[in-house]
Structure formats: structure tokens, C-alpha cells
Design a protein around this motif. Structure first.
Motif, PDB file in Angstrom:
ATOM      1  N   ASP A  22       0.835  -1.212   0.000  1.00  0.00           N
ATOM      2  CA  ASP A  22       0.000   0.000   0.000  1.00  0.00           C
ATOM      3  C   ASP A  22       0.867   1.259   0.000  1.00  0.00           C
ATOM      4  O   ASP A  22       0.588   2.216  -0.729  1.00  0.00           O
ATOM      5  CB  ASP A  22      -0.914   0.031   1.236  1.00  0.00           C
ATOM      6  N   GLN A  23       1.920   1.238   0.812  1.00  0.00           N
ATOM      7  CA  GLN A  23       2.819   2.395   0.871  1.00  0.00           C
ATOM      8  C   GLN A  23       3.512   2.600  -0.474  1.00  0.00           C
ATOM      9  O   GLN A  23       3.600   3.727  -0.973  1.00  0.00           O
ATOM     10  CB  GLN A  23       3.861   2.205   1.974  1.00  0.00           C
ATOM     11  N   GLN A  24       3.996   1.506  -1.052  1.00  0.00           N
ATOM     12  CA  GLN A  24       4.670   1.602  -2.354  1.00  0.00           C
ATOM     13  C   GLN A  24       3.719   2.167  -3.399  1.00  0.00           C
ATOM     14  O   GLN A  24       4.077   3.058  -4.180  1.00  0.00           O
ATOM     15  CB  GLN A  24       5.166   0.223  -2.800  1.00  0.00           C
ATOM     16  N   SER A  25       2.504   1.655  -3.411  1.00  0.00           N
ATOM     17  CA  SER A  25       1.504   2.093  -4.384  1.00  0.00           C
ATOM     18  C   SER A  25       1.168   3.576  -4.192  1.00  0.00           C
ATOM     19  O   SER A  25       1.079   4.337  -5.164  1.00  0.00           O
ATOM     20  CB  SER A  25       0.247   1.234  -4.245  1.00  0.00           C
ATOM     21  N   THR A  26       0.987   3.984  -2.945  1.00  0.00           N
ATOM     22  CA  THR A  26       0.664   5.384  -2.655  1.00  0.00           C
ATOM     23  C   THR A  26       1.778   6.305  -3.122  1.00  0.00           C
ATOM     24  O   THR A  26       1.515   7.332  -3.766  1.00  0.00           O
ATOM     25  CB  THR A  26       0.425   5.575  -1.140  1.00  0.00           C
ATOM     26  N   LEU A  27       3.014   5.936  -2.814  1.00  0.00           N
ATOM     27  CA  LEU A  27       4.142   6.779  -3.217  1.00  0.00           C
ATOM     28  C   LEU A  27       4.335   6.775  -4.730  1.00  0.00           C
ATOM     29  O   LEU A  27       4.696   7.800  -5.321  1.00  0.00           O
ATOM     30  CB  LEU A  27       5.413   6.342  -2.487  1.00  0.00           C
ATOM     31  N   GLU A  28       4.072   5.636  -5.356  1.00  0.00           N
ATOM     32  CA  GLU A  28       4.153   5.583  -6.822  1.00  0.00           C
ATOM     33  C   GLU A  28       3.104   6.506  -7.441  1.00  0.00           C
ATOM     34  O   GLU A  28       3.403   7.285  -8.359  1.00  0.00           O
ATOM     35  CB  GLU A  28       3.936   4.141  -7.295  1.00  0.00           C
ATOM     36  N   LYS A  29       1.871   6.456  -6.928  1.00  0.00           N
ATOM     37  CA  LYS A  29       0.793   7.311  -7.444  1.00  0.00           C
ATOM     38  C   LYS A  29       1.079   8.786  -7.203  1.00  0.00           C
ATOM     39  O   LYS A  29       0.630   9.641  -7.964  1.00  0.00           O
ATOM     40  CB  LYS A  29      -0.539   6.923  -6.817  1.00  0.00           C
ATOM     41  N   ALA A  30       1.824   9.074  -6.127  1.00  0.00           N
ATOM     42  CA  ALA A  30       2.189  10.461  -5.821  1.00  0.00           C
ATOM     43  C   ALA A  30       3.342  10.939  -6.700  1.00  0.00           C
ATOM     44  O   ALA A  30       3.734  12.106  -6.623  1.00  0.00           O
ATOM     45  CB  ALA A  30       2.559  10.596  -4.350  1.00  0.00           C
ATOM     46  N   GLY A  31       3.897  10.028  -7.512  1.00  0.00           N
ATOM     47  CA  GLY A  31       4.966  10.403  -8.424  1.00  0.00           C
ATOM     48  C   GLY A  31       6.343  10.456  -7.795  1.00  0.00           C
ATOM     49  O   GLY A  31       7.238  11.130  -8.309  1.00  0.00           O
ATOM     50  N   VAL A  32       6.530   9.725  -6.694  1.00  0.00           N
ATOM     51  CA  VAL A  32       7.836   9.719  -6.030  1.00  0.00           C
ATOM     52  C   VAL A  32       8.740   8.730  -6.755  1.00  0.00           C
ATOM     53  O   VAL A  32       8.434   7.534  -6.833  1.00  0.00           O
ATOM     54  CB  VAL A  32       7.706   9.356  -4.532  1.00  0.00           C
ATOM     55  N   ALA A  33       9.844   9.233  -7.276  1.00  0.00           N
ATOM     56  CA  ALA A  33      10.786   8.413  -8.042  1.00  0.00           C
ATOM     57  C   ALA A  33      11.298   7.250  -7.204  1.00  0.00           C
ATOM     58  O   ALA A  33      11.591   7.404  -6.020  1.00  0.00           O
ATOM     59  CB  ALA A  33      11.956   9.264  -8.516  1.00  0.00           C
ATOM     60  N   GLY A  34      11.388   6.074  -7.830  1.00  0.00           N
ATOM     61  CA  GLY A  34      11.945   4.899  -7.170  1.00  0.00           C
ATOM     62  C   GLY A  34      10.912   4.032  -6.477  1.00  0.00           C
ATOM     63  O   GLY A  34      11.243   2.965  -5.966  1.00  0.00           O
ATOM     64  N   PHE A  35       9.644   4.468  -6.467  1.00  0.00           N
ATOM     65  CA  PHE A  35       8.626   3.693  -5.771  1.00  0.00           C
ATOM     66  C   PHE A  35       7.653   3.041  -6.735  1.00  0.00           C
ATOM     67  O   PHE A  35       7.106   3.686  -7.633  1.00  0.00           O
ATOM     68  CB  PHE A  35       7.866   4.563  -4.762  1.00  0.00           C
ATOM     69  N   TYR A  36       7.496   1.764  -6.536  1.00  0.00           N
ATOM     70  CA  TYR A  36       6.518   0.932  -7.238  1.00  0.00           C
ATOM     71  C   TYR A  36       6.367  -0.330  -6.401  1.00  0.00           C
ATOM     72  O   TYR A  36       7.194  -0.615  -5.535  1.00  0.00           O
ATOM     73  CB  TYR A  36       7.005   0.605  -8.660  1.00  0.00           C
TER      74      TYR A  36
END
Length: 172
Positions: free
Chosen positions: A125-139
Motif C-alpha cells: 500500500d505504501q509503495q503504491s501510494t508513493l508511486e501514485k504520488a509520483g515519487v521516483a523509485g517507488f513501485y
């Protein structure tokens, strides 16, 4: 020795971060939204960890009470038993105790598996949230090396956030 390992870890981390990734991360951090998201995720994580810890404590307490009740039941039965029947009673009680201990181990194992799965879901969930927020390196990933990289990125974000807060206090 410890310092050498730390230096290798830092070098490895820096080598894995491209200039583009660092640049993208810096851009994502500019408006402060990512800091708020990370703080929110951290708070949710702490609440989840506390809840899971309390669930496990409750289970352990239930098991402790169960063991105490069984011991008390066994003692009372032995006190009421005639001496010539005592070996048979003790053998029966031993089997009952082993069955209860087996059940307790299984319940604890199931609880621990539930906790691990819940924590794995939180990470995703954290990875997904950060990926959706456009934070580089997160998926979303379960690759240990990528998870370590993401944890290091989160640590970097948290340190930048703390420095920003300290700089803000100094300016006041």
C-alpha cells in the motif's frame, strides 16, 4: 569493519540512484506534499504495528489463562484421584496438555502469519501510494534489493523533512 560495511552500503545505494532518479525525487519533494504523504503513511504504519502487537499480546494472554486453568483442573483432579488410578490420570492429563500445547503453537503460528501478511500488505500500500504520488523509485515490489533501495529513499526523505523542520524553526 563496521565502518567499511557502512561505506559499502552507502556507495552501493548511491550507485543505484541515477542522476535522473535523484532529480525526479527532488522535484517531487519541492511542494512538501510528499513529506505529508510519508508522514501519514508512517502514522498509519505505527497504528497498524501497535494493533497487531496488541492482537498478539491478547492471544498470548489467552494462552496463559488457558494453561493456568488446565494446570488447576489437573491439580484438582489429581487431588481427588485415588492413588491406584493416579498413573492413568496423569497419562491422560499429559496427552491433554500436549494437545493444548499443539493448539497453542498452531494458533501462534497462524497469528504470526497473519501479522506478516498484514505488514506485507502495508508495504505494498505504501509503495503504491508513493508511486501514485509520483515519487521516483517507488513501485510495488517484493524484491529485497528494491525494498532496501526504497527504504533508503524513505530514510532520505525523512531526513530532508527533519532538516526542513529544523531550518524552519531556526528562521523563526
Amino acid at each position: 569493519m563496521q565502518e567499511t560495511i557502512g561505506v559499502r552500503k552507502l556507495c552501493s545505494f548511491q550507485q543505484r540512484l541515477s542522476y535522473t532518479t535523484l532529480s525526479d525525487l527532488a522535484l517531487a519533494l519541492l511542494d512538501g506534499t510528499v513529506f505529508e504523504i510519508v508522514q501519514g503513511l508512517l502514522e498509519i504504519q505505527h497504528l497498524t504495528e501497535k494493533s497487531l502487537y496488541n492482537q498478539r499480546l491478547r492471544l498470548q494472554n489467552e494462552h496463559r489463562v488457558l494453561r493456568q486453568a488446565l494446570r488447576q483442573k489437573h491439580q484438582e483432579a489429581q487431588q481427588a484421584c485415588r492413588p491406584h488410578n493416579l498413573p492413568v490420570l496423569q497419562a491422560t492429563q499429559q496427552r491433554e496438555l500436549e494437545a493444548v500445547e499443539h493448539r497453542i503453537r498452531e494458533e501462534q503460528r497462524a497469528m504470526d502469519q497473519k501479522i506478516v501478511l498484514e505488514l506485507d500488505r502495508k508495504v505494498a500500500d505504501q509503495q503504491s501510494t508513493l508511486e501514485k504520488a509520483g515519487v521516483a523509485g517507488f513501485y510495488v515490489t517484493t524484491n529485497p534489493q528494491e525494498l532496501t533501495l526504497q527504504m533508503n529513499l524513505l530514510e532520505l526523505i525523512r531526513k530532508l523533512q527533519q532538516r526542513g523542520c529544523q531550518a524552519g524553526k531556526t528562521a523563526l
